[in-house]
Design a protein around this motif. Structure first.
Motif, short mmCIF file in Angstrom:
data_model
loop_
_atom_site.label_atom_id
_atom_site.label_comp_id
_atom_site.label_asym_id
_atom_site.label_seq_id
_atom_site.Cartn_x
_atom_site.Cartn_y
_atom_site.Cartn_z
N ASN A 1 -42.89 10.11 -22.82
CA ASN A 1 -41.86 10.25 -24.01
C ASN A 1 -42.16 11.05 -25.02
O ASN A 1 -41.00 10.96 -26.21
CB ASN A 1 -41.28 8.75 -24.22
N ILE A 3 -42.55 14.17 -27.45
CA ILE A 3 -42.29 15.60 -27.55
C ILE A 3 -43.17 16.34 -28.49
O ILE A 3 -43.68 16.13 -29.71
CB ILE A 3 -40.77 15.59 -28.25
N ARG A 22 -40.37 19.63 -18.94
CA ARG A 22 -39.04 19.43 -19.69
C ARG A 22 -39.39 20.21 -21.01
O ARG A 22 -39.90 19.65 -21.87
CB ARG A 22 -38.66 18.11 -19.69
N VAL A 24 -37.24 21.15 -24.34
CA VAL A 24 -36.12 20.54 -25.32
C VAL A 24 -36.07 21.31 -26.52
O VAL A 24 -36.88 21.86 -27.06
CB VAL A 24 -36.42 19.11 -25.66
N HIS A 25 -34.85 21.64 -26.79
CA HIS A 25 -34.51 22.27 -28.27
C HIS A 25 -35.06 23.30 -28.70
O HIS A 25 -35.93 23.55 -29.57
CB HIS A 25 -34.70 21.30 -29.27
N VAL A 66 -45.70 15.58 -20.85
CA VAL A 66 -44.88 15.78 -22.23
C VAL A 66 -43.82 16.54 -22.06
O VAL A 66 -43.68 17.43 -21.32
CB VAL A 66 -45.77 15.94 -23.53
N SER A 67 -42.90 16.37 -23.06
CA SER A 67 -41.86 17.45 -23.18
C SER A 67 -42.34 18.48 -24.14
O SER A 67 -42.90 17.90 -25.25
CB SER A 67 -40.35 16.98 -23.40
N MET A 69 -40.98 21.39 -27.13
CA MET A 69 -40.14 21.93 -27.86
C MET A 69 -40.50 23.47 -28.29
O MET A 69 -41.39 23.45 -29.17
CB MET A 69 -39.62 21.25 -29.17
N ALA A 100 -39.66 16.06 -32.87
CA ALA A 100 -41.14 16.33 -32.50
C ALA A 100 -41.92 15.03 -32.82
O ALA A 100 -41.95 14.64 -34.22
CB ALA A 100 -41.46 17.42 -32.96
N ASP A 101 -42.78 14.77 -32.08
CA ASP A 101 -43.84 13.47 -32.21
C ASP A 101 -44.98 14.31 -32.75
O ASP A 101 -45.68 14.00 -33.88
CB ASP A 101 -44.32 12.87 -31.17
#
Length: 174
Positions: A1, A3, A22, A24-25, A66-67, A69, A100-101
């Protein structure tokens, strides 16, 4: 989960090692637009270290699930004139605003004061402080910087990693 935002020169989405990734953004700091395709050799290498899925037996990333960005900024031969620091600040702020993490920044320059440091800007400083303290819903983002390149590392850690004790600065030796 998780990012992970990668602020670099773009990522080759079509690279076979990213087949199950994945994204994202995606964002372009220079045009201020969410974009669908980015490409940069350095950003692609950084993404590979983080999440390559070992499809071709070449590399296995440290966190393949991880996803990502992808946040791109152009490599500019005259960064002071184009406001590099301001563009990078936009990228960091965008990463925080979009969840974002971890924010990976494999860039920097020797710290010789703001007049000769082409990354420094008050806007970048504010964006970093916000990410480190208020990102991830007040827990603070993990912000990773490269320590520097080549022989300069024998002298100093590059800015902005050397100015933010809350950041994680990564180096390597041959």
């Amino acid at each position: 989960n998780l990012i992970v935002a990668i602020i670099d020169d773009g990522i080759d989405f079509e690279h076979p090692e990213f087949a199950n990734t994945r994204f994202v953004h995606p964002y372009d700091c220079h045009t201020n637009q969410e974009i669908d395709t980015l490409y940069g050799p350095h950003g692609t290498q950084v993404a590979g270290v983080i999440l390559a899925n070992h499809h071709f037996g070449q590399i296995a990333g440290i966190a393949p699930r991880v996803s990502i960005m992808p946040i791109s900024h152009p490599i500019d031969p005259n960064p002071v004139a184009t406001g590099y620091g301001t563009q990078l600040a936009k990228g960091i702020s965008y990463a925080v605003e979009h969840g974002a993490d971890i924010i990976n920044c494999s860039w920097g320059s020797p710290w010789k004061g703001s007049a000769t440091n082409y990354y420094y800007s008050p806007m970048l400083e504010n964006a970093l402080e916000n990410a480190l303290k208020d990102g991830r819903d007040g827990k603070g983002c993990i912000v990773v910087f490269g320590a520097g390149n080549g022989e300069d590392l024998q002298k100093e850690i590059y800015y902005p990693g050397n100015q933010h004790k809350e950041s994680l600065v990564v180096g390597a030796i041959d």
